[in-house]
Design a protein around this motif. Structure first.
Motif, short mmCIF file in Angstrom:
data_model
loop_
_atom_site.label_atom_id
_atom_site.label_comp_id
_atom_site.label_asym_id
_atom_site.label_seq_id
_atom_site.Cartn_x
_atom_site.Cartn_y
_atom_site.Cartn_z
N HIS A 1 -26.11 -23.11 -20.47
CA HIS A 1 -27.37 -23.83 -20.39
C HIS A 1 -27.16 -25.12 -19.59
CE1 HIS A 1 -28.74 -21.11 -23.56
NE2 HIS A 1 -27.60 -21.38 -24.18
N LEU A 2 -27.92 -25.29 -18.53
CA LEU A 2 -27.82 -26.47 -17.68
C LEU A 2 -29.13 -27.24 -17.70
CD1 LEU A 2 -26.11 -24.94 -14.50
CD2 LEU A 2 -25.00 -26.01 -16.47
N ALA A 3 -29.01 -28.55 -17.65
CA ALA A 3 -30.20 -29.40 -17.58
C ALA A 3 -29.85 -30.69 -16.86
CB ALA A 3 -30.74 -29.71 -18.98
N VAL A 4 -30.80 -31.22 -16.09
CA VAL A 4 -30.56 -32.47 -15.37
C VAL A 4 -31.72 -33.43 -15.61
CG1 VAL A 4 -29.18 -31.38 -13.57
CG2 VAL A 4 -31.66 -31.60 -13.26
N GLN A 5 -31.40 -34.69 -15.45
CA GLN A 5 -32.40 -35.75 -15.44
C GLN A 5 -31.98 -36.76 -14.39
OE1 GLN A 5 -35.29 -36.48 -17.12
NE2 GLN A 5 -35.33 -34.53 -18.22
N TYR A 6 -32.97 -37.29 -13.66
CA TYR A 6 -32.66 -38.24 -12.59
C TYR A 6 -33.71 -39.33 -12.59
CZ TYR A 6 -30.92 -39.88 -8.09
OH TYR A 6 -30.36 -40.63 -7.09
N ALA A 7 -33.28 -40.58 -12.57
CA ALA A 7 -34.20 -41.71 -12.51
C ALA A 7 -33.75 -42.64 -11.39
CB ALA A 7 -34.22 -42.46 -13.84
N PRO A 8 -34.51 -42.74 -10.30
CA PRO A 8 -34.12 -43.65 -9.21
C PRO A 8 -34.25 -45.10 -9.63
CG PRO A 8 -36.30 -42.76 -8.81
CD PRO A 8 -35.78 -42.04 -10.02
N ALA A 9 -33.48 -45.94 -9.00
CA ALA A 9 -33.59 -47.37 -9.27
C ALA A 9 -35.00 -47.84 -8.93
CB ALA A 9 -32.56 -48.15 -8.44
N CYS A 10 -35.43 -48.88 -9.60
CA CYS A 10 -36.83 -49.28 -9.45
C CYS A 10 -36.98 -50.71 -8.94
CB CYS A 10 -37.55 -49.15 -10.80
SG CYS A 10 -36.68 -49.93 -12.18
N TYR A 11 -35.94 -51.22 -8.25
CA TYR A 11 -36.03 -52.57 -7.72
C TYR A 11 -35.76 -52.56 -6.22
CZ TYR A 11 -35.77 -53.99 -12.60
OH TYR A 11 -36.02 -54.14 -13.93
N ASP B 1 -26.89 -41.99 -5.85
CA ASP B 1 -26.44 -41.02 -6.84
C ASP B 1 -26.90 -39.60 -6.52
OD1 ASP B 1 -25.82 -43.45 -7.94
OD2 ASP B 1 -26.44 -42.93 -9.96
N TRP B 2 -26.09 -38.62 -6.92
CA TRP B 2 -26.51 -37.23 -6.76
C TRP B 2 -25.94 -36.38 -7.90
CZ3 TRP B 2 -21.82 -38.42 -4.37
CH2 TRP B 2 -20.80 -37.50 -4.53
N TYR B 3 -26.52 -35.20 -8.04
CA TYR B 3 -26.00 -34.16 -8.92
C TYR B 3 -26.15 -32.84 -8.18
CZ TYR B 3 -30.89 -33.11 -9.78
OH TYR B 3 -32.21 -32.78 -9.61
N ASP B 4 -25.39 -31.83 -8.58
CA ASP B 4 -25.53 -30.52 -7.98
C ASP B 4 -24.97 -29.47 -8.92
OD1 ASP B 4 -26.26 -28.66 -6.12
OD2 ASP B 4 -24.66 -29.10 -4.68
N ALA B 5 -25.51 -28.27 -8.82
CA ALA B 5 -25.01 -27.12 -9.59
C ALA B 5 -25.34 -25.88 -8.78
CB ALA B 5 -25.69 -27.05 -10.96
N ILE C 1 -19.53 -21.28 -11.84
CA ILE C 1 -20.54 -22.26 -11.43
C ILE C 1 -19.86 -23.54 -11.01
CG2 ILE C 1 -22.47 -23.69 -12.22
CD1 ILE C 1 -23.25 -21.44 -14.09
N GLY C 2 -20.26 -24.06 -9.85
CA GLY C 2 -19.77 -25.35 -9.40
C GLY C 2 -20.73 -26.45 -9.80
N LEU C 3 -20.20 -27.52 -10.36
CA LEU C 3 -21.00 -28.66 -10.80
C LEU C 3 -20.42 -29.93 -10.18
CD1 LEU C 3 -20.92 -27.75 -14.60
CD2 LEU C 3 -22.84 -27.31 -13.07
N SER C 4 -21.28 -30.75 -9.64
CA SER C 4 -20.80 -32.03 -9.12
C SER C 4 -21.79 -33.13 -9.46
CB SER C 4 -20.58 -31.98 -7.60
OG SER C 4 -21.79 -31.95 -6.89
N ILE C 5 -21.24 -34.32 -9.60
CA ILE C 5 -22.06 -35.51 -9.80
C ILE C 5 -21.31 -36.66 -9.16
CG2 ILE C 5 -21.10 -36.29 -12.03
CD1 ILE C 5 -24.12 -36.74 -12.86
N GLY D 1 -30.66 -51.95 -18.66
CA GLY D 1 -31.38 -52.72 -17.67
C GLY D 1 -31.79 -51.89 -16.48
N HIS D 2 -31.11 -50.77 -16.27
CA HIS D 2 -31.47 -49.75 -15.27
C HIS D 2 -31.82 -50.34 -13.91
CE1 HIS D 2 -32.47 -45.97 -13.64
NE2 HIS D 2 -33.78 -46.10 -13.70
N GLU D 3 -30.87 -51.04 -13.28
CA GLU D 3 -31.07 -51.54 -11.92
C GLU D 3 -30.48 -50.60 -10.89
OE1 GLU D 3 -29.58 -55.49 -11.72
OE2 GLU D 3 -31.26 -56.35 -12.83
N ASP D 4 -29.84 -49.52 -11.34
CA ASP D 4 -29.19 -48.58 -10.45
C ASP D 4 -29.80 -47.20 -10.66
OD1 ASP D 4 -27.47 -47.49 -8.62
OD2 ASP D 4 -25.63 -47.90 -9.74
N ASP D 5 -29.53 -46.27 -9.73
CA ASP D 5 -29.91 -44.89 -9.96
C ASP D 5 -29.21 -44.40 -11.23
OD1 ASP D 5 -31.21 -44.98 -7.55
OD2 ASP D 5 -29.63 -43.98 -6.43
N ALA D 6 -29.80 -43.40 -11.86
CA ALA D 6 -29.21 -42.83 -13.07
C ALA D 6 -29.34 -41.32 -13.02
CB ALA D 6 -29.89 -43.38 -14.32
N ALA D 7 -28.22 -40.62 -13.12
CA ALA D 7 -28.23 -39.15 -13.06
C ALA D 7 -27.45 -38.59 -14.25
CB ALA D 7 -27.61 -38.66 -11.76
#
Length: 276
Positions: A57-67, A74-78, A86-90, A257-263
């Motif tokens: 079971h795979l799941a992703v979430q991504y939130a770009p920086a907002c400033y 940031d990136w993710y891949d599967a 399965i290849g997974l990268s982040i 504080g989420h000033e950066d991308d988050a993956a």
């Protein structure tokens, strides 16, 4: 005469104010266009779909920086590999601008392409490191690459300057991966990256993430990782699905504080295939 001079001065001031307002509006429009371009480029570089495999079971979430222009790194891949694994990268490219977004896409695609030549995680990161250096960019990237066998739950990982992944088992145990790792990609040619083996047991989870999830003005990276480790342990005991766990982890990015991308990339497993 003085009254006319005062009127002329007022008119000149109004003209200057209109000019400054127009210039400010133009700069704001330009910055908004740059932000929209960076976000569009960033989203276009990320995969739209995740591979499907039995018992996995795979799941992703991504939130770009907002400033401002703080987007792009940031990136993710599967992706499914020819042998059924399965290849997974982040990872995370240095910087937060359009250049970082473009290089992020190059690194992600480069990893995929090189995985068709060798899927061994350590060698793959070595080749990607040399590829990044050949591009002549001044930027570097951190990355974790994982090769997962869905039938057994065995994963092999190599890490290039990235934060370790989080693991948890159904009996409530959780922690950080204890792997040696190597330097970030794009620093020095010919680097080697040790490979660590880990087995996902029934109901177990692994969480790959970028530092934007766990580090920021409001929280140190150690405290942020501790939070995800505790959350993973609770989720595994409760049998929380991969999608719900990924959503819970990315929600926690607000604590830092989420000033950066988050993956976040979550891998869950139903246990090894016991059929003969």
């Amino acid at each position: 005469m003085p009254r006319k001079r005062s009127t002329d001065d007022g008119d000149e001031l109004l003209v200057r104010l209109r000019s400054l307002t127009a210039q400010a509006r133009e700069r704001a429009e330009l910055q908004r266009s740059q932000v929209e371009l960076a976000i569009a480029l960033q989203r276009g570089m990320l995969p739209r779909d995740l591979p499907e495999a039995p018992r996995c079971h795979l799941a992703v979430q991504y939130a770009p920086a907002c400033y401002g222009l703080n987007v792009g790194g940031d990136w993710y891949d599967a992706f499914a590999m020819p042998d059924g694994r399965i290849g997974l990268s982040i990872g995370d490219v240095q910087g937060h601008n359009i250049e970082a977004a473009a290089l992020m896409g190059q690194v992600r695609v480069g990893l995929r392409a090189l995985a068709s030549v060798t899927s061994e995680p350590g060698e793959l990161l070595t080749r990607t490191n040399d590829l990044l250096l050949s591009l002549g960019s001044d930027l570097f990237a951190t990355c974790t690459f994982v090769r997962l066998d869905p039938s057994t739950g065995v994963l092999e990982s190599a890490r290039a300057g990235h934060i370790p992944f989080v693991w948890a088992t159904a009996d409530g145990k959780s922690g950080l991966a204890e792997d040696e790792g190597g330097p970030p990609l794009g620093i020095q040619k010919g680097m080697e990256y040790p490979v660590t083996r880990f087995r996902l047991t029934t109901g177990g989870v692994v969480i790959l993430l970028t530092d934007g999830v766990v580090e920021g003005p409001s929280l140190s990276i150690d405290d942020g990782l501790d939070h995800v480790v505790r959350l993973a342990g609770i989720a595994a005991v409760a049998g929380l699905g991969a999608e719900s766990l990924a959503a819970a982890v990315i929600k926690g990015a607000g604590l830092v504080g989420h000033e950066d991308d988050a993956a976040v990339l979550v891998v869950g497993h139903d246990g090894p295939d016991l059929e003969p």
